[in-house]
Design a protein around this motif. Structure first.
Motif, PDB file in Angstrom:
ATOM      1  N   ILE A 101       0.871  -1.176   0.000  1.00 34.86           N
ATOM      2  CA  ILE A 101       0.000   0.000   0.000  1.00 34.86           C
ATOM      3  C   ILE A 101       0.907   1.225   0.000  1.00 34.86           C
ATOM      4  CG2 ILE A 101      -1.953   1.155   1.122  1.00 34.86           C
ATOM      5  CD1 ILE A 101      -2.497  -1.431   2.647  1.00 34.86           C
ATOM      6  N   PRO A 102       1.293   1.711  -1.172  1.00 33.64           N
ATOM      7  CA  PRO A 102       2.235   2.834  -1.227  1.00 33.64           C
ATOM      8  C   PRO A 102       1.585   4.157  -0.872  1.00 33.64           C
ATOM      9  CG  PRO A 102       1.580   2.170  -3.428  1.00 33.64           C
ATOM     10  CD  PRO A 102       0.959   1.188  -2.492  1.00 33.64           C
ATOM     11  N   THR A 103       2.323   4.978  -0.138  1.00 36.53           N
ATOM     12  CA  THR A 103       1.864   6.326   0.199  1.00 36.53           C
ATOM     13  C   THR A 103       2.783   7.381  -0.397  1.00 36.53           C
ATOM     14  OG1 THR A 103       3.088   6.303   2.292  1.00 36.53           O
ATOM     15  CG2 THR A 103       0.810   5.512   2.341  1.00 36.53           C
ATOM     16  N   THR A 104       3.773   6.946  -1.175  1.00 33.96           N
ATOM     17  CA  THR A 104       4.646   7.856  -1.913  1.00 33.96           C
ATOM     18  C   THR A 104       4.637   7.395  -3.373  1.00 33.96           C
ATOM     19  OG1 THR A 104       6.727   6.625  -1.733  1.00 33.96           O
ATOM     20  CG2 THR A 104       6.108   8.012   0.143  1.00 33.96           C
ATOM     21  N   TYR A 105       5.519   7.971  -4.175  1.00 35.73           N
ATOM     22  CA  TYR A 105       5.538   7.662  -5.606  1.00 35.73           C
ATOM     23  C   TYR A 105       6.815   6.912  -5.996  1.00 35.73           C
ATOM     24  CZ  TYR A 105       2.177  11.281  -4.698  1.00 35.73           C
ATOM     25  OH  TYR A 105       1.147  11.996  -4.138  1.00 35.73           O
ATOM     26  N   ALA A 106       7.360   6.161  -5.027  1.00 39.19           N
ATOM     27  CA  ALA A 106       8.632   5.472  -5.225  1.00 39.19           C
ATOM     28  C   ALA A 106       8.554   4.412  -6.316  1.00 39.19           C
ATOM     29  CB  ALA A 106       9.099   4.845  -3.920  1.00 39.19           C
ATOM     30  N   ILE A 112       5.058   9.996 -17.770  1.00 38.78           N
ATOM     31  CA  ILE A 112       5.574  11.365 -17.735  1.00 38.78           C
ATOM     32  C   ILE A 112       4.422  12.366 -17.793  1.00 38.78           C
ATOM     33  CG2 ILE A 112       6.905  13.087 -19.040  1.00 38.78           C
ATOM     34  CD1 ILE A 112       8.744  10.740 -19.904  1.00 38.78           C
ATOM     35  N   ARG A 113       3.470  12.112 -18.695  1.00 45.04           N
ATOM     36  CA  ARG A 113       2.330  13.028 -18.820  1.00 45.04           C
ATOM     37  C   ARG A 113       1.540  13.129 -17.523  1.00 45.04           C
ATOM     38  NH1 ARG A 113      -2.407  13.375 -18.329  1.00 45.04           N
ATOM     39  NH2 ARG A 113      -2.613  11.146 -17.868  1.00 45.04           N
ATOM     40  N   ALA A 114       1.265  11.956 -16.908  1.00 46.98           N
ATOM     41  CA  ALA A 114       0.481  11.941 -15.668  1.00 46.98           C
ATOM     42  C   ALA A 114       1.216  12.646 -14.533  1.00 46.98           C
ATOM     43  CB  ALA A 114       0.150  10.498 -15.283  1.00 46.98           C
ATOM     44  N   LEU A 115       2.497  12.410 -14.408  1.00 46.92           N
ATOM     45  CA  LEU A 115       3.283  13.049 -13.346  1.00 46.92           C
ATOM     46  C   LEU A 115       3.409  14.551 -13.582  1.00 46.92           C
ATOM     47  CD1 LEU A 115       5.962  10.256 -13.090  1.00 46.92           C
ATOM     48  CD2 LEU A 115       4.477  10.962 -11.204  1.00 46.92           C
ATOM     49  N   ALA A 116       3.574  14.954 -14.838  1.00 47.69           N
ATOM     50  CA  ALA A 116       3.675  16.373 -15.145  1.00 47.69           C
ATOM     51  C   ALA A 116       2.361  17.099 -14.891  1.00 47.69           C
ATOM     52  CB  ALA A 116       4.099  16.569 -16.604  1.00 47.69           C
ATOM     53  N   GLY A 134       0.094  15.785 -12.429  1.00 41.35           N
ATOM     54  CA  GLY A 134      -0.226  15.598 -11.023  1.00 41.35           C
ATOM     55  C   GLY A 134       0.633  16.386 -10.058  1.00 41.35           C
ATOM     56  N   LEU A 135       1.932  16.459 -10.294  1.00 44.43           N
ATOM     57  CA  LEU A 135       2.817  17.106  -9.314  1.00 44.43           C
ATOM     58  C   LEU A 135       2.538  18.599  -9.161  1.00 44.43           C
ATOM     59  CD1 LEU A 135       6.155  15.202 -10.034  1.00 44.43           C
ATOM     60  CD2 LEU A 135       4.519  14.822  -8.180  1.00 44.43           C
ATOM     61  N   PRO A 136       2.366  19.369 -10.229  1.00 46.02           N
ATOM     62  CA  PRO A 136       2.000  20.778 -10.030  1.00 46.02           C
ATOM     63  C   PRO A 136       0.655  20.939  -9.318  1.00 46.02           C
ATOM     64  CG  PRO A 136       2.820  20.440 -12.252  1.00 46.02           C
ATOM     65  CD  PRO A 136       2.623  19.081 -11.655  1.00 46.02           C
ATOM     66  N   ALA A 137      -0.270  19.997  -9.554  1.00 45.13           N
ATOM     67  CA  ALA A 137      -1.563  20.063  -8.867  1.00 45.13           C
ATOM     68  C   ALA A 137      -1.406  19.845  -7.372  1.00 45.13           C
ATOM     69  CB  ALA A 137      -2.523  19.025  -9.462  1.00 45.13           C
ATOM     70  N   ILE A 138      -0.470  18.969  -6.975  1.00 45.44           N
ATOM     71  CA  ILE A 138      -0.207  18.761  -5.548  1.00 45.44           C
ATOM     72  C   ILE A 138       0.366  20.032  -4.929  1.00 45.44           C
ATOM     73  CG2 ILE A 138       1.229  17.506  -3.888  1.00 45.44           C
ATOM     74  CD1 ILE A 138       1.014  15.068  -5.743  1.00 45.44           C
ATOM     75  N   VAL A 139       1.289  20.671  -5.634  1.00 46.45           N
ATOM     76  CA  VAL A 139       1.883  21.914  -5.128  1.00 46.45           C
ATOM     77  C   VAL A 139       0.818  23.001  -4.989  1.00 46.45           C
ATOM     78  CG1 VAL A 139       3.523  23.766  -5.655  1.00 46.45           C
ATOM     79  CG2 VAL A 139       4.171  21.381  -6.035  1.00 46.45           C
ATOM     80  N   ALA A 140      -0.069  23.092  -5.964  1.00 46.72           N
ATOM     81  CA  ALA A 140      -1.101  24.136  -5.947  1.00 46.72           C
ATOM     82  C   ALA A 140      -2.187  23.854  -4.920  1.00 46.72           C
ATOM     83  CB  ALA A 140      -1.720  24.266  -7.339  1.00 46.72           C
ATOM     84  N   ASP A 141      -2.499  22.578  -4.702  1.00 47.70           N
ATOM     85  CA  ASP A 141      -3.591  22.199  -3.800  1.00 47.70           C
ATOM     86  C   ASP A 141      -3.209  20.927  -3.060  1.00 47.70           C
ATOM     87  OD1 ASP A 141      -5.973  21.801  -2.466  1.00 47.70           O
ATOM     88  OD2 ASP A 141      -7.096  21.165  -4.255  1.00 47.70           O
ATOM     89  N   GLU A 189      -4.174  19.504  -0.479  1.00 48.12           N
ATOM     90  CA  GLU A 189      -5.266  18.702   0.082  1.00 48.12           C
ATOM     91  C   GLU A 189      -6.167  18.125  -1.001  1.00 48.12           C
ATOM     92  OE1 GLU A 189      -5.335  18.013   3.327  1.00 48.12           O
ATOM     93  OE2 GLU A 189      -3.480  19.175   3.388  1.00 48.12           O
ATOM     94  N   GLY A 190      -5.906  18.456  -2.243  1.00 47.63           N
ATOM     95  CA  GLY A 190      -6.731  17.948  -3.336  1.00 47.63           C
ATOM     96  C   GLY A 190      -6.378  16.518  -3.696  1.00 47.63           C
ATOM     97  N   VAL A 191      -7.340  15.820  -4.272  1.00 51.86           N
ATOM     98  CA  VAL A 191      -7.158  14.414  -4.618  1.00 51.86           C
ATOM     99  C   VAL A 191      -6.660  14.239  -6.046  1.00 51.86           C
ATOM    100  CG1 VAL A 191      -8.398  12.239  -4.998  1.00 51.86           C
ATOM    101  CG2 VAL A 191      -8.821  13.564  -2.937  1.00 51.86           C
ATOM    102  N   HIS A 192      -7.061  15.117  -6.959  1.00 51.26           N
ATOM    103  CA  HIS A 192      -6.717  14.918  -8.378  1.00 51.26           C
ATOM    104  C   HIS A 192      -5.213  14.762  -8.586  1.00 51.26           C
ATOM    105  CE1 HIS A 192      -6.408  15.440 -12.710  1.00 51.26           C
ATOM    106  NE2 HIS A 192      -5.509  16.373 -12.479  1.00 51.26           N
ATOM    107  N   GLY A 193      -4.437  15.689  -8.047  1.00 57.89           N
ATOM    108  CA  GLY A 193      -2.996  15.628  -8.258  1.00 57.89           C
ATOM    109  C   GLY A 193      -2.389  14.365  -7.703  1.00 57.89           C
ATOM    110  N   ARG A 194      -2.845  13.953  -6.544  1.00 60.20           N
ATOM    111  CA  ARG A 194      -2.278  12.761  -5.910  1.00 60.20           C
ATOM    112  C   ARG A 194      -2.703  11.486  -6.641  1.00 60.20           C
ATOM    113  NH1 ARG A 194       0.334  14.100  -1.174  1.00 60.20           N
ATOM    114  NH2 ARG A 194      -0.009  16.263  -0.521  1.00 60.20           N
ATOM    115  N   GLU A 195      -3.912  11.448  -7.171  1.00 56.85           N
ATOM    116  CA  GLU A 195      -4.308  10.297  -7.976  1.00 56.85           C
ATOM    117  C   GLU A 195      -3.467  10.201  -9.251  1.00 56.85           C
ATOM    118  OE1 GLU A 195      -8.959   9.301  -6.958  1.00 56.85           O
ATOM    119  OE2 GLU A 195      -8.529  10.622  -8.658  1.00 56.85           O
ATOM    120  N   GLN A 196      -3.271  11.338  -9.922  1.00 50.14           N
ATOM    121  CA  GLN A 196      -2.460  11.337 -11.134  1.00 50.14           C
ATOM    122  C   GLN A 196      -1.018  10.929 -10.838  1.00 50.14           C
ATOM    123  OE1 GLN A 196      -3.226  12.068 -14.606  1.00 50.14           O
ATOM    124  NE2 GLN A 196      -5.146  11.410 -13.653  1.00 50.14           N
ATOM    125  N   ALA A 197      -0.489  11.384  -9.717  1.00 50.72           N
ATOM    126  CA  ALA A 197       0.882  11.033  -9.352  1.00 50.72           C
ATOM    127  C   ALA A 197       1.006   9.538  -9.056  1.00 50.72           C
ATOM    128  CB  ALA A 197       1.349  11.860  -8.165  1.00 50.72           C
TER     129      ALA A 197
END
Length: 364
Positions: A115-120, A196-200, A202-209, A211-219
């Motif tokens: 159950i990963p909680t990072t993007y390793a 690459i597309r998904a990470l590009a 998702g990661l800015p979405a995590i920085v911007a928000d 607490e949001g789920v979209h960025g973390r799901e994409q990542a």
């Protein structure tokens, strides 16, 4: 002659759904018929683990997790699994937690639910690694591939933004390295491009928000794709560099990968036009390096190895350890001189703009 390649797909079940981890874990433990579960997770995840495993037959909670899996740590965990008659491993956290579960499975062949909680990305590979006497060794073994991976973006909400960025760029390194790894093929390339597309995204979405789920799901989605591509293609030049730096100098895993990546891309891209164009397309940029550097700027990514404990005086030793393990198919010939220049540039965080014709000279 057309396409000619061989590709292996690893047998693994993936369950993806925000807020679904407890439900998915319970169903998987039942599916395995487990009665004595060993749960591997760090102390900071104790509350999360308690909630997820409250109704499960947990025989042992184990939290003695060490970065880069020292052999002493692996042996201690293996002994604990044997002493408690464990029949299923559940690991939650980042690459270190998954790595320890793999170390146990390598010796016991116990199945793993990750159950990963990072993007390793370690959860999606059959690659193991451990460190002994300051040297990190890696290998490939079917026994260490987690049987099931459970992705739940809600579990990554506690991962700080800075670590999310570093971990996500580690996943990006899996994508990019898989385009010129020893067993690179068109399927790996397709997975890597989408990763690459998904990470590009998702990661800015995590920085911007955060607490949001979209960025973390994409990542998480991108991290999974990156790891599948990497597991098939094998370790390229980037990973050989980072394995030596991490195991020999005890450098933080994600930050090391995030820092080294643009220098390896700048080094290899001019000699790998097919990979370069695919990376650029995934970023939606004119060149691969431009796309990566623009993303790194948006993310305020790690910049220099010196910030994480790597000393310039260690460059000659690092070169001597890295050079023999760089894959023979690397797009550009690697020498002691240009590898030392790459490490020197990464050490001080030099610009990558001139790397295609040689690294910038040391700062005066």
């Amino acid at each position: 002659m057309g396409m000619l390649f061989s590709h292996d797909t690893l047998p693994q079940r993936v369950l993806f759904g925000t807020g679904k981890a407890a439900e998915h874990l319970g169903a998987e433990v039942d599916r395995f018929g487990a009665s004595r579960v060993m749960v591997i997770a760090g102390r900071r995840d104790s509350d999360t683990v308690a909630g997820l495993t409250a109704r499960l037959p947990v025989a042992l909670h184990y939290s003695d997790i060490v970065q880069h899996v020292p052999i002493e740590s692996a042996e201690k965990a293996r002994a604990a699994a044997r002493e408690n008659d464990i029949d299923l491993l559940v690991c939650l956290g980042g690459g270190s937690a998954v790595g320890l579960a793999k170390a146990i499975a390598l010796d016991t062949a116990l199945p793993i639910i990750a159950i990963p909680t990072t993007y390793a990305g370690s959860e999606a590979t059959n690659v193991w690694g451990q460190t002994e006497a300051g040297r990190k060794s890696t290998g490939v073994d079917a026994r260490v591939l987690p049987a099931t991976v459970i992705y739940d973006a809600a579990l990554s909400l506690s991962l700080p933004v800075g670590l999310s960025v570093a971990s996500g760029l580690n996943a990006m390194a899996h994508c990019i390295d898989s385009l010129w790894g020893p067993r690179a093929d068109p399927i790996n390339a397709a997975l890597a491009g989408e990763g690459i597309r998904a990470l590009a995204d998702g990661l800015p979405a995590i920085v911007a928000d955060p607490e949001g789920v979209h960025g973390r799901e994409q990542a998480l989605y991108g991290a999974y794709l990156s790891a599948v591509a990497f597991a098939s293609a094998g370790s390229g030049m980037h990973h050989k560099i980072c394995h030596v730096l991490g195991g020999t100098y005890n450098m933080p895993h994600a930050q090391t990968h995030a820092t080294v990546l643009p220098y390896v891309l700048a080094f290899n891209a001019p000699a790998a036009p097919g990979a370069e164009s695919r990376i650029a397309a995934a970023f939606g940029s004119s060149t691969a390096l431009e796309g990566l550097n623009a993303l790194r700027k948006r993310l305020d990514a790690p910049r220099a190895l010196k910030d994480y404990g790597f000393d310039a005086a260690d460059i000659p030793e690092a070169v001597s350890l890295i050079l023999p393990v760089v894959p023979a198919n690397n797009p550009r010939t690697v020498t002691a001189e240009n590898l030392a220049a790459l490490l020197a540039a990464a050490h001080r965080g030099a610009p990558t703009s001139a790397v295609s014709v040689g690294f910038p000279p040391p700062e005066s």
